[in-house]
Design a protein around this motif. Sequence first.
Motif, short mmCIF file in Angstrom:
data_model
loop_
_atom_site.label_atom_id
_atom_site.label_comp_id
_atom_site.label_asym_id
_atom_site.label_seq_id
_atom_site.Cartn_x
_atom_site.Cartn_y
_atom_site.Cartn_z
N LEU A 382 0.75 -1.24 -0.02
CA LEU A 382 -0.14 -0.13 0.02
C LEU A 382 0.96 1.41 -0.02
O LEU A 382 0.64 2.23 -0.85
CB LEU A 382 -0.98 0.09 1.20
CG LEU A 382 -1.68 1.37 1.44
CD1 LEU A 382 -2.54 1.40 0.12
CD2 LEU A 382 -2.73 1.16 2.59
N THR A 383 1.94 1.23 0.72
CA THR A 383 2.98 2.56 0.96
C THR A 383 3.34 2.56 -0.51
O THR A 383 3.51 3.78 -0.98
CB THR A 383 3.92 2.31 1.74
OG1 THR A 383 4.49 1.13 1.61
CG2 THR A 383 3.06 2.44 3.37
N LEU A 384 3.80 1.55 -1.22
CA LEU A 384 4.48 1.57 -2.60
C LEU A 384 3.71 2.13 -3.51
O LEU A 384 3.91 2.96 -4.26
CB LEU A 384 5.14 0.28 -2.85
CG LEU A 384 6.38 -0.22 -2.46
CD1 LEU A 384 6.52 -1.79 -2.51
CD2 LEU A 384 7.52 0.66 -2.94
N VAL A 385 2.34 1.72 -3.40
CA VAL A 385 1.14 1.98 -4.25
C VAL A 385 1.03 3.55 -4.21
O VAL A 385 0.86 4.20 -5.23
CB VAL A 385 -0.09 1.41 -4.06
CG1 VAL A 385 -1.18 2.02 -4.83
CG2 VAL A 385 -0.10 -0.04 -4.69
N LEU A 405 -4.40 -0.04 -10.37
CA LEU A 405 -5.21 -0.21 -9.23
C LEU A 405 -6.60 -0.91 -9.74
O LEU A 405 -6.89 -1.85 -9.05
CB LEU A 405 -5.93 1.13 -8.71
CG LEU A 405 -6.21 1.13 -7.16
CD1 LEU A 405 -5.22 0.12 -6.22
CD2 LEU A 405 -6.45 2.37 -6.85
N ALA A 406 -7.05 -0.58 -10.93
CA ALA A 406 -8.23 -1.23 -11.64
C ALA A 406 -7.88 -2.69 -11.86
O ALA A 406 -8.60 -3.76 -11.33
CB ALA A 406 -8.47 -0.76 -12.85
N VAL A 407 -6.57 -3.24 -12.17
CA VAL A 407 -6.33 -4.53 -12.46
C VAL A 407 -6.12 -5.28 -11.08
O VAL A 407 -6.59 -6.53 -10.89
CB VAL A 407 -4.79 -4.76 -13.25
CG1 VAL A 407 -4.43 -6.12 -13.17
CG2 VAL A 407 -4.91 -4.15 -14.80
N GLY A 408 -5.51 -4.69 -10.15
CA GLY A 408 -5.49 -5.20 -8.98
C GLY A 408 -6.76 -5.36 -8.12
O GLY A 408 -6.90 -6.54 -7.54
N ALA A 409 -7.94 -4.60 -8.32
CA ALA A 409 -8.96 -4.45 -7.76
C ALA A 409 -9.78 -5.63 -8.49
O ALA A 409 -10.62 -6.25 -7.74
CB ALA A 409 -9.62 -3.15 -7.97
N THR A 410 -9.58 -5.97 -9.63
CA THR A 410 -10.39 -7.07 -10.38
C THR A 410 -9.89 -8.48 -9.74
O THR A 410 -10.60 -9.23 -9.60
CB THR A 410 -10.13 -6.95 -11.65
OG1 THR A 410 -10.52 -5.63 -12.18
CG2 THR A 410 -10.73 -8.04 -12.51
N ALA A 411 -8.53 -8.41 -9.54
CA ALA A 411 -7.79 -9.55 -9.00
C ALA A 411 -8.45 -9.86 -7.67
O ALA A 411 -8.95 -10.92 -7.12
CB ALA A 411 -6.38 -9.43 -8.97
N ALA A 441 -0.99 -4.13 -7.80
CA ALA A 441 -1.01 -2.69 -7.95
C ALA A 441 0.42 -2.01 -7.73
O ALA A 441 1.06 -1.04 -8.88
CB ALA A 441 -1.99 -1.89 -7.61
N ALA A 442 1.24 -2.44 -7.00
CA ALA A 442 2.48 -1.90 -6.61
C ALA A 442 3.45 -2.35 -7.61
O ALA A 442 4.24 -1.61 -8.23
CB ALA A 442 2.86 -2.39 -5.49
N VAL A 443 3.38 -3.75 -8.02
CA VAL A 443 4.31 -4.09 -8.95
C VAL A 443 4.18 -3.44 -10.39
O VAL A 443 5.21 -2.81 -11.12
CB VAL A 443 4.20 -5.60 -9.25
CG1 VAL A 443 5.06 -6.10 -10.38
CG2 VAL A 443 4.66 -6.36 -7.78
N MET A 444 2.91 -3.44 -10.77
CA MET A 444 2.82 -2.49 -11.91
C MET A 444 3.13 -1.19 -11.94
O MET A 444 3.77 -0.54 -13.01
CB MET A 444 1.26 -2.63 -12.30
CG MET A 444 0.71 -3.93 -12.71
SD MET A 444 -0.82 -3.96 -13.30
CE MET A 444 -1.13 -3.13 -14.73
N ASP A 445 2.72 -0.41 -10.76
CA ASP A 445 3.38 0.94 -10.57
C ASP A 445 4.81 1.18 -10.57
O ASP A 445 5.12 2.13 -11.29
CB ASP A 445 2.76 1.40 -9.44
CG ASP A 445 1.30 2.01 -9.44
OD1 ASP A 445 0.59 2.10 -10.60
OD2 ASP A 445 0.64 2.15 -8.40
N ILE A 446 5.63 0.09 -10.04
CA ILE A 446 7.10 0.33 -9.83
C ILE A 446 7.65 0.13 -11.27
O ILE A 446 8.60 1.00 -11.93
CB ILE A 446 7.57 -0.89 -9.20
CG1 ILE A 446 7.26 -0.63 -7.76
CG2 ILE A 446 9.00 -1.00 -9.34
CD1 ILE A 446 7.47 -1.79 -6.59
N ILE A 447 6.99 -0.89 -12.30
CA ILE A 447 7.44 -0.98 -13.65
C ILE A 447 7.06 0.33 -14.24
O ILE A 447 8.00 0.85 -15.02
CB ILE A 447 6.57 -2.07 -14.15
CG1 ILE A 447 7.06 -3.24 -13.66
CG2 ILE A 447 6.99 -2.16 -15.64
CD1 ILE A 447 6.33 -4.61 -13.94
#
Length: 539
Positions: A382-385, A405-411, A441-447
Motif C-alpha cells: 500500500l505504501t508503494l502504491v 489499481l483497476a487490475v489489482g481491484a479486479t484480482a 498494483a504496486a508491481v505495475m506502478d513500480i514498472i
Amino acid sequence: MTQTQKNFVKGAAVLGIAGLIVKIIGALFRIPLANVVGTEGMGYYQMAYPVYTLLLTVSTAGLPTAISKLVSERIAHGDYAGAHYTFQVARRVLLLIGIVTAILMFALARPISNLQATPPAMYSLMAISPALFFVSVMSAYRGYFQGMQNMTPTALSQLVEQAGKLVIGLSLAYVMLERTGNPAFGAMGALIGVTIAEAVALFYMIGVYGRRKNEILANIPQLDKDGAKKNFRPIVKQVLLIAIPVTLGACVMPIVSALDSVIVSRTLQDIGYAQKEATSMYGVLTGVVNPLINMPAVLSLALAMSLVPAISQSSAQGDTANVKAKSSFGFKLALLVGLPCATGFMLLAQPIIMMLYKNVQGSELAMAVMLFQMLSFGVLFLTLVQTMTGILQGLGKPVLPVISLAVGATAKVVVSILLIRVPDINIYGAAAGTICCYAIAAVMDIIFVVRRSGFSISIVNHIIKPVLATVVMGVCVYAAYRLVGGYSNTAGVLAAILVGIVVYAGVLLLTRGLTQLELDMLPGGGRLAKVMKKMRIWK
C-alpha cells in the motif's frame, strides 16, 4: 518565486496539512467507535460506509477539481464574472446531484441491505444518506474558494466535519446503543453523527461565502443576474469534460469496497455462518483491522503529496537527472516506511489489538490477530502504491496508477470470492484478496515508474540496507515487548515502538541507508546530517 507561486505553495501546504490531520482523525475515529458498538455494530457501520463513499465519489470526486480549475482560469484572465457564473452553475448542478443521490440511497436502503444479506444495515444506510446532499453542495463552495487560491475555508471545513464526526458520532452511537441494546442502532447513531457533521461543515462554508460575498462581487461591477442561466450549458459541458475522467479514476476502490460489503457477508452466510456472526466477522476485518493497516498510509500519503510538485518541477524543466534522483528516493522512502510498519504490526499484532480494542476477546481476538498479521504484508504494498502514484502524477501520467489499481481491484474481487467460499479459509480470503490487489498494483506502478523516470533499482541501497535495518529493529522490538509486556501490555507495546524507532533510525544512519543528499530532502534532515558529522559518525 512570484507572489502567485507563493500563494499556490502556501495553499497546497494548508490543504495538505489539513488533509493529513483529517486522515489521522478518520483512522482514529473507528477505534473508539469499535469499543462503543462492538464488532457487530462495526459490521453494520461498514456495510453502509462503502455504499455512501461510492455515491459520494460519483457526485463529488471530479467536480470540485473541475470547478477550481475553471474558476482559476477565468480569474487569471480577469474574468471574475465568468468565475462567479461557473460557481453558480456548479452549485445548481451539485444541488440536484445531492438531492438525487441522497433520495436514491435512502429509497434503496432496504434493497441494498437485502443484497448484502444483512437487513439491519438498512438503518445505517438511511442514517448517512442525507450526508450526500450536504457534501455535494459543499463541494461547490470548496471548488470556488480553491479556484481563488484560498485553501483555508476548505481546510477548516474538513477539520470541522471530522471533529463533528468524532464528537457527535461517538456520542450518538453510545446513547442509541444504551437505549436500544441493539448494535445496528449504535451504528446508526454514529452515521447520524456523520450526517450532522457534514451539515455543520456546509453551513460553515455558506457562512464564509456570505461574509466574503460583498468582497467577491466588488470585482464584478456589471454582474448580469441572468449570466449563469445564459452560460448554463457551456459551463456544464466544460465542468463534465474535466470531472468525468477524474471521477472514473477515483471510483475504482469505492466500487471494490461496495462490492466487498455484498460479497463478504453474503458468501460467509452461503457457507453456513449466521447473519449476525457474518456481520461481526466483517466488522472485525473492516472496522477493527483495516483502520490500523491504513495508519501508515498517512505517512506514505504525505510522501506522495510532496513528490508530486517536486517531480513535476524537475520534469517541466527537463531535468532528467533530478527526476531519476527524486523517483529513486521516493521508492526508497516507501520501503523505509512500509517495511518497519509491516514488521512491527506482524510482531505486535495481538498486543496492539488488546491495547486498543478492549471489547475484542476470545475467538474474535484470535481472528483479528490473524487478519492483522496477514494484512501486515499489504502495508508495504500500500505504501508503494501511494508513493508510486505520487511519482507518476508528478511525471504527468495520472492514468497509469488508475490502470494498475483497476487490475489489482479486479484480482481482489476474484480472489476474495474464490477463497471465502472455502469453509476453512472464510473471512481470511477477503484479506488475501486485499493483499493481491495492492501487490499487483504496486508491481505495475513500480514498472511504470522505472520506465518513465529511468531510475534503476539498487539491490544494496534500495533493498539490502532497509531490510537489514528492519531485521535488527524487529529483533529489538520483540525483545523489548518480551521484557516489559509481562508487567503491562500497554507499557510493553509503547516501549517496543519506542525501541523500534530508535534502533531502526540508528541502523539506517550507521549503514548510510539514507545518504546526506537524501537527508537534505527531508524536513530537518540537513540538521541531522550536521549532527552526524559532529559526532564523527559520518565524514
